[in-house]
Motif scaffolding. Structure first.
Motif, PDB file in Angstrom:
ATOM      1  N   ARG A  84      11.253  20.613 -21.475  1.00  0.00           N
ATOM      2  CA  ARG A  84      12.365  19.954 -22.155  1.00  0.00           C
ATOM      3  C   ARG A  84      13.555  20.905 -22.324  1.00  0.00           C
ATOM      4  O   ARG A  84      14.700  20.469 -22.367  1.00  0.00           O
ATOM      5  CB  ARG A  84      11.904  19.459 -23.535  1.00  0.00           C
ATOM      6  CG  ARG A  84      11.044  18.208 -23.503  1.00  0.00           C
ATOM      7  CD  ARG A  84      10.881  17.635 -24.900  1.00  0.00           C
ATOM      8  NE  ARG A  84      10.274  16.305 -24.851  1.00  0.00           N
ATOM      9  CZ  ARG A  84       9.046  16.028 -25.270  1.00  0.00           C
ATOM     10  NH1 ARG A  84       8.296  16.992 -25.745  1.00  0.00           N
ATOM     11  NH2 ARG A  84       8.579  14.804 -25.207  1.00  0.00           N
ATOM     12  N   VAL A  85      13.259  22.194 -22.441  1.00  0.00           N
ATOM     13  CA  VAL A  85      14.321  23.173 -22.673  1.00  0.00           C
ATOM     14  C   VAL A  85      14.875  23.728 -21.361  1.00  0.00           C
ATOM     15  O   VAL A  85      16.079  23.880 -21.184  1.00  0.00           O
ATOM     16  CB  VAL A  85      13.809  24.326 -23.556  1.00  0.00           C
ATOM     17  CG1 VAL A  85      14.862  25.432 -23.702  1.00  0.00           C
ATOM     18  CG2 VAL A  85      13.402  23.803 -24.933  1.00  0.00           C
ATOM     19  N   THR A  86      13.976  24.025 -20.420  1.00  0.00           N
ATOM     20  CA  THR A  86      14.388  24.707 -19.196  1.00  0.00           C
ATOM     21  C   THR A  86      14.799  23.764 -18.077  1.00  0.00           C
ATOM     22  O   THR A  86      15.508  24.176 -17.157  1.00  0.00           O
ATOM     23  CB  THR A  86      13.250  25.592 -18.669  1.00  0.00           C
ATOM     24  OG1 THR A  86      12.158  24.750 -18.249  1.00  0.00           O
ATOM     25  CG2 THR A  86      12.754  26.563 -19.739  1.00  0.00           C
ATOM     26  N   GLY A  87      14.332  22.516 -18.119  1.00  0.00           N
ATOM     27  CA  GLY A  87      14.592  21.607 -17.015  1.00  0.00           C
ATOM     28  C   GLY A  87      13.675  21.836 -15.839  1.00  0.00           C
ATOM     29  O   GLY A  87      13.875  21.259 -14.775  1.00  0.00           O
ATOM     30  N   SER A  88      12.630  22.670 -16.020  1.00  0.00           N
ATOM     31  CA  SER A  88      11.703  22.958 -14.930  1.00  0.00           C
ATOM     32  C   SER A  88      10.379  22.242 -15.177  1.00  0.00           C
ATOM     33  O   SER A  88       9.795  22.341 -16.257  1.00  0.00           O
ATOM     34  CB  SER A  88      11.443  24.465 -14.827  1.00  0.00           C
ATOM     35  OG  SER A  88      10.415  24.723 -13.888  1.00  0.00           O
ATOM     36  N   LEU A 123      10.567  14.829  -9.049  1.00  0.00           N
ATOM     37  CA  LEU A 123       9.996  14.308 -10.291  1.00  0.00           C
ATOM     38  C   LEU A 123       8.576  13.805 -10.067  1.00  0.00           C
ATOM     39  O   LEU A 123       8.199  13.478  -8.933  1.00  0.00           O
ATOM     40  CB  LEU A 123      10.865  13.174 -10.825  1.00  0.00           C
ATOM     41  CG  LEU A 123      12.236  13.558 -11.368  1.00  0.00           C
ATOM     42  CD1 LEU A 123      13.012  12.300 -11.740  1.00  0.00           C
ATOM     43  CD2 LEU A 123      12.103  14.465 -12.576  1.00  0.00           C
ATOM     44  N   PRO A 124       7.755  13.743 -11.112  1.00  0.00           N
ATOM     45  CA  PRO A 124       6.402  13.194 -10.986  1.00  0.00           C
ATOM     46  C   PRO A 124       6.434  11.793 -10.394  1.00  0.00           C
ATOM     47  O   PRO A 124       7.361  11.015 -10.644  1.00  0.00           O
ATOM     48  CB  PRO A 124       5.910  13.173 -12.440  1.00  0.00           C
ATOM     49  CG  PRO A 124       6.677  14.256 -13.117  1.00  0.00           C
ATOM     50  CD  PRO A 124       8.038  14.226 -12.484  1.00  0.00           C
ATOM     51  N   GLY A 125       5.411  11.480  -9.617  1.00  0.00           N
ATOM     52  CA  GLY A 125       5.333  10.174  -8.976  1.00  0.00           C
ATOM     53  C   GLY A 125       5.741  10.206  -7.527  1.00  0.00           C
ATOM     54  O   GLY A 125       5.662   9.182  -6.846  1.00  0.00           O
ATOM     55  N   ALA A 126       6.152  11.382  -7.033  1.00  0.00           N
ATOM     56  CA  ALA A 126       6.571  11.489  -5.635  1.00  0.00           C
ATOM     57  C   ALA A 126       5.389  11.397  -4.678  1.00  0.00           C
ATOM     58  O   ALA A 126       5.576  11.123  -3.486  1.00  0.00           O
ATOM     59  CB  ALA A 126       7.325  12.799  -5.403  1.00  0.00           C
ATOM     60  N   ALA A 138      15.103  28.312 -14.476  1.00  0.00           N
ATOM     61  CA  ALA A 138      15.808  27.040 -14.330  1.00  0.00           C
ATOM     62  C   ALA A 138      16.880  27.073 -13.259  1.00  0.00           C
ATOM     63  O   ALA A 138      17.549  26.090 -13.018  1.00  0.00           O
ATOM     64  CB  ALA A 138      16.447  26.654 -15.667  1.00  0.00           C
ATOM     65  N   SER A 139      17.043  28.213 -12.593  1.00  0.00           N
ATOM     66  CA  SER A 139      18.093  28.296 -11.591  1.00  0.00           C
ATOM     67  C   SER A 139      17.807  27.358 -10.440  1.00  0.00           C
ATOM     68  O   SER A 139      16.678  27.134 -10.077  1.00  0.00           O
ATOM     69  CB  SER A 139      18.196  29.737 -11.055  1.00  0.00           C
ATOM     70  OG  SER A 139      17.052  30.058 -10.313  1.00  0.00           O
ATOM     71  N   SER A 191      16.738  14.854 -13.236  1.00  0.00           N
ATOM     72  CA  SER A 191      16.801  14.102 -14.470  1.00  0.00           C
ATOM     73  C   SER A 191      15.552  14.282 -15.326  1.00  0.00           C
ATOM     74  O   SER A 191      15.085  13.351 -15.965  1.00  0.00           O
ATOM     75  CB  SER A 191      16.978  12.608 -14.175  1.00  0.00           C
ATOM     76  OG  SER A 191      15.931  12.141 -13.335  1.00  0.00           O
ATOM     77  N   LEU A 192      14.981  15.472 -15.311  1.00  0.00           N
ATOM     78  CA  LEU A 192      13.766  15.717 -16.074  1.00  0.00           C
ATOM     79  C   LEU A 192      13.980  15.487 -17.558  1.00  0.00           C
ATOM     80  O   LEU A 192      13.109  14.992 -18.260  1.00  0.00           O
ATOM     81  CB  LEU A 192      13.271  17.152 -15.841  1.00  0.00           C
ATOM     82  CG  LEU A 192      12.022  17.546 -16.638  1.00  0.00           C
ATOM     83  CD1 LEU A 192      10.834  16.702 -16.230  1.00  0.00           C
ATOM     84  CD2 LEU A 192      11.703  19.014 -16.464  1.00  0.00           C
ATOM     85  N   MET A 193      15.156  15.870 -18.078  1.00  0.00           N
ATOM     86  CA  MET A 193      15.401  15.709 -19.506  1.00  0.00           C
ATOM     87  C   MET A 193      15.247  14.243 -19.916  1.00  0.00           C
ATOM     88  O   MET A 193      14.614  13.930 -20.916  1.00  0.00           O
ATOM     89  CB  MET A 193      16.812  16.191 -19.869  1.00  0.00           C
ATOM     90  CG  MET A 193      17.101  17.635 -19.494  1.00  0.00           C
ATOM     91  SD  MET A 193      15.849  18.752 -20.141  1.00  0.00           S
ATOM     92  CE  MET A 193      16.504  20.317 -19.574  1.00  0.00           C
TER      93      MET A 193
END
Length: 357
Positions: A129-133, A179-182, A342-343, A352-354
């Motif tokens: 949630r913080v890093t976007g990874s 994203l998950p589900g791929a 997160a780079s 769009s992970l957030m």
């Protein structure tokens, strides 16, 4: 790395007894020493599944008797503490091995197994949630799957889901915006759907945890002649219940001792997080470890350990500052070693992970 993983690593480091060896010396001959790895010793000690099933039945019977109930479920939720039950025993219950378990018992075991998986992902989710990874969730899930027993690993579901985890990690390496589900059979995708629906976590009511802790302490007093309480075998949430005097069940001395134990454990976890960060090239690694620890703890554990919202906010700010500094250093040196975890993800425009989390 999750709170449970860091604590487990700390415990393993402090209790490791080295390698086991056996030797035989005869006249005129030298000693032949065989050193066994941890994995080899574990394999030698592994029970057959029939014995695991028998033990599972006995374990569950004891839990039901202690709780004075006939079913481990109440209103669809687990009503007894399955937290310390061996994973293979839980799996035996969940599949009704040798037809020894009721429908309610199977369901309770399945819920506990699901809760353990969700807990293993709680810390990495907080970091994501913080890093976007999203990579940390897949790394944690793989570690969880690798810890399953041989019976689970022999199933088609295990093979399909573990393969999906590896495929997703490869996709994330190639495109951090994946994203998950791929891919099909992705257990992280199922976890994300439960998370969105508010169906993860599955914590027992703290009052029930406190009642169990009270009973356990009383039994310890009876067996030891009333000596100072020993919390070494208590899980962290049970210790938190005592430290917070949940339900007014505990003496001031018991609560003080539990508070000291809780703070000692959290300090050990922080030290492990610091040591782990020391070997990383990511300048925000320690802040991520703190965020992971915080995310994996229950509200009661945080309160007992003295971990406030301010601590979490400071860890998030520290990560953001370290990541910004890393990006500036990377730009100045032309090196990716400073770019942080997160780079390459936050600036893609498609990530769009957030929102997903």
């Amino acid at each position: 790395m999750s709170y449970a993983q860091i604590l487990a690593n700390a415990h393993k480091t402090s209790t490791s007894s080295g390698s086991a060896s056996s030797g035989k010396t005869g006249a005129g001959s030298s000693a032949d020493t065989v050193t066994l790895s941890d994995a080899a010793r574990a394999a030698l000690a592994e029970k057959d599944f029939a014995s695991v099933t028998t033990d599972a039945r006995a374990t569950l019977d004891a839990l039901l008797a202690a709780a004075q109930v006939t079913s481990p479920l109440k209103d669809g939720a687990v009503a007894v503490d399955l937290g310390k039950v061996d994973r293979r025993e839980l799996y035996a219950m969940s599949i009704n091995s040798n037809q020894k378990f009721t429908v309610d018992e199977q369901k309770a075991a399945a819920i506990e197994l699901q809760n353990r998986f969700d807990h293993a992902l709680a810390g990495p989710t907080a970091v994501g949630r913080v890093t976007g990874s999203i990579k940390g969730l897949y790394t944690a899930a793989l570690a969880y799957f690798d810890g399953m027993g041989p019976e689970e690993k022999a199933t088609a579901a295990y093979a399909d889901q573990r393969a999906a985890l590896e495929q997703m990690l490869n996709k994330i390496e190639a495109d951090p915006g994946t994203l998950p589900g791929a891919v099909a059979n992705d257990p992280i995708d199922a976890y994300m759907q439960r998370l969105a629906a508010g169906e993860t976590g599955g914590l027992r009511d703290i009052g029930s945890v406190a009642a169990d802790a009270r009973a356990t302490l009383d039994a310890l007093y009876r067996s030891s002649g009333g000596t100072r309480p020993d919390y070494s075998d208590f899980d962290s949430r049970s210790i938190a219940a005592v430290a917070l005097n949940s339900g007014g069940r505990f003496s001031a001395a018991e609560s003080r001792a539990a508070s000291a134990e809780m703070r000692s454990r959290s300090a050990s976890a922080l030290l492990q997080g610091l040591q782990s960060a020391g070997s990383s090239t990511d300048p925000g690694a320690f802040a991520q470890n703190v965020i992971s620890l915080y995310g994996a703890m229950s509200p009661e554990e945080r309160a007992a350990a003295g971990w406030s919202d301010n601590l979490y906010a400071a860890a998030v700010a520290s990560y953001q500052s370290a990541s910004k500094l890393g990006s500036l250093l990377g730009a100045a040196t032309g090196s990716t070693i400073w770019s942080g975890s997160a780079s390459g993800s936050a600036d893609t425009g498609s990530f769009s992970l957030m929102d997903y989390l």
